[in-house]
Design an enzyme around this catalytic site. Structure first.
Site, PDB file in Angstrom:
ATOM      1  N   HIS A   1       0.832  -1.203   0.000  1.00  0.00           N
ATOM      2  CA  HIS A   1       0.000   0.000   0.000  1.00  0.00           C
ATOM      3  C   HIS A   1       0.875   1.266   0.000  1.00  0.00           C
ATOM      4  CE1 HIS A   1      -3.009  -3.025   0.666  1.00  0.00           C
ATOM      5  NE2 HIS A   1      -2.447  -3.367   1.808  1.00  0.00           N
TER       6      HIS A   1
ATOM      7  N   GLU B   1      -2.133   0.459   8.126  1.00  0.00           N
ATOM      8  CA  GLU B   1      -1.278  -0.624   7.665  1.00  0.00           C
ATOM      9  C   GLU B   1      -0.125  -0.111   6.814  1.00  0.00           C
ATOM     10  OE1 GLU B   1      -1.234  -4.522   4.739  1.00  0.00           O
ATOM     11  OE2 GLU B   1      -3.111  -3.418   5.012  1.00  0.00           O
TER      12      GLU B   1
ATOM     13  N   HIS C   1       3.012  -7.023   4.806  1.00  0.00           N
ATOM     14  CA  HIS C   1       1.639  -6.573   5.007  1.00  0.00           C
ATOM     15  C   HIS C   1       1.181  -6.917   6.423  1.00  0.00           C
ATOM     16  CE1 HIS C   1       0.051  -5.624   0.861  1.00  0.00           C
ATOM     17  NE2 HIS C   1       1.178  -6.253   0.535  1.00  0.00           N
TER      18      HIS C   1
ATOM     19  N   GLU D   1       1.652 -11.652   6.053  1.00  0.00           N
ATOM     20  CA  GLU D   1       0.546 -10.955   6.726  1.00  0.00           C
ATOM     21  C   GLU D   1       0.869 -11.022   8.218  1.00  0.00           C
ATOM     22  OE1 GLU D   1      -1.808  -9.200   5.524  1.00  0.00           O
ATOM     23  OE2 GLU D   1      -2.495  -9.997   3.596  1.00  0.00           O
TER      24      GLU D   1
END
Length: 213
Positions: free
Chosen positions: A6, A44, A99, A176
């Site tokens: 992101h 995040e 992430h 993750e």
């Protein structure tokens, strides 16, 4: 290559990040997304960026050359196919995508994703798996988090829908690192000390994988 997911400017640019781009195996996905955040509002994209910088510093201390997919946490994108293309450049040994997840608050823990197919062939897939296992073991031993209680199996979650994995021609894995909606995981993610522990675990895994190649 470290790929912090992101970016800080994504939310303000929905048109740019919403356009469809190739995601491998004939799929198309949005260029990028905004990511999730903790219940207290820690985003995040900022977590991913901070951890990536800490991992880079740890690796550079061992003379490992590191490139990132984005230069800051204030820009837009790049798109997921562009990130994959950066990782496929000549000289890149492996790609690690960083992430955190956004799931129901009752779920906790990390999971590590590898491609359930073999986009780079059997030999690359085998190296990707070794990298994935190294990440799993390092995070379990050093991040302060347990394996995911809500997704995958024992902290592993093979997938076929992630462009960064589908388009990779070099060994690649996708982390993750906890559920940002879970208070326990969020406490680790929001803490500088917690992010440092995570980064040190990720760096240890990369160094071990490089040494064993």
């Amino acid at each position: 290559m470290l790929n912090p997911g992101h970016n800080g400017g994504n939310a303000a640019n929905p048109g740019a990040i919403g356009r469809q781009v190739p995601a491998g195996f004939g799929q198309y996905k949005a260029c990028d997304t905004t990511g999730t955040q903790t219940n207290a509002g820690y985003p995040e994209h900022a977590f991913n960026w901070d951890v990536a910088l800490r991992v880079r510093s740890a690796l550079q201390a061992h003379d490992v050359q590191v490139i990132l997919t984005r230069p800051s946490d204030t820009g837009v994108g790049p798109c997921v196919d562009q990130r994959a293309a950066i990782g496929n450049r000549a000289g890149v040994a492996a790609v690690v995508s960083i992430h955190a997840d956004g799931a129901p608050a009752s779920g906790h823990g990390f999971h590590v994703c590898e491609d359930s197919r073999q986009p780079g062939g059997a030999a690359v897939a085998a190296q990707s798996h070794r990298l994935t296992v190294a990440m799993h073991d390092a995070l379990l031993g050093g991040s302060g988090m347990s394996v995911s209680s809500y997704l995958g199996s024992n902290g592993y979650y093979p997938r076929d829908d992630l462009a960064g994995l589908n388009l990779a021609t070099v060994p690649a894995t996708f982390l993750e690192i906890g559920n940002m909606r879970n208070s326990g995981d969020a406490g680790i993610q929001s803490s500088a000390a917690g992010r440092q522990r995570i980064a040190e675990a990720v760096a240890r895994a990369i160094l071990a994988w490089l040494a064993a190649r």
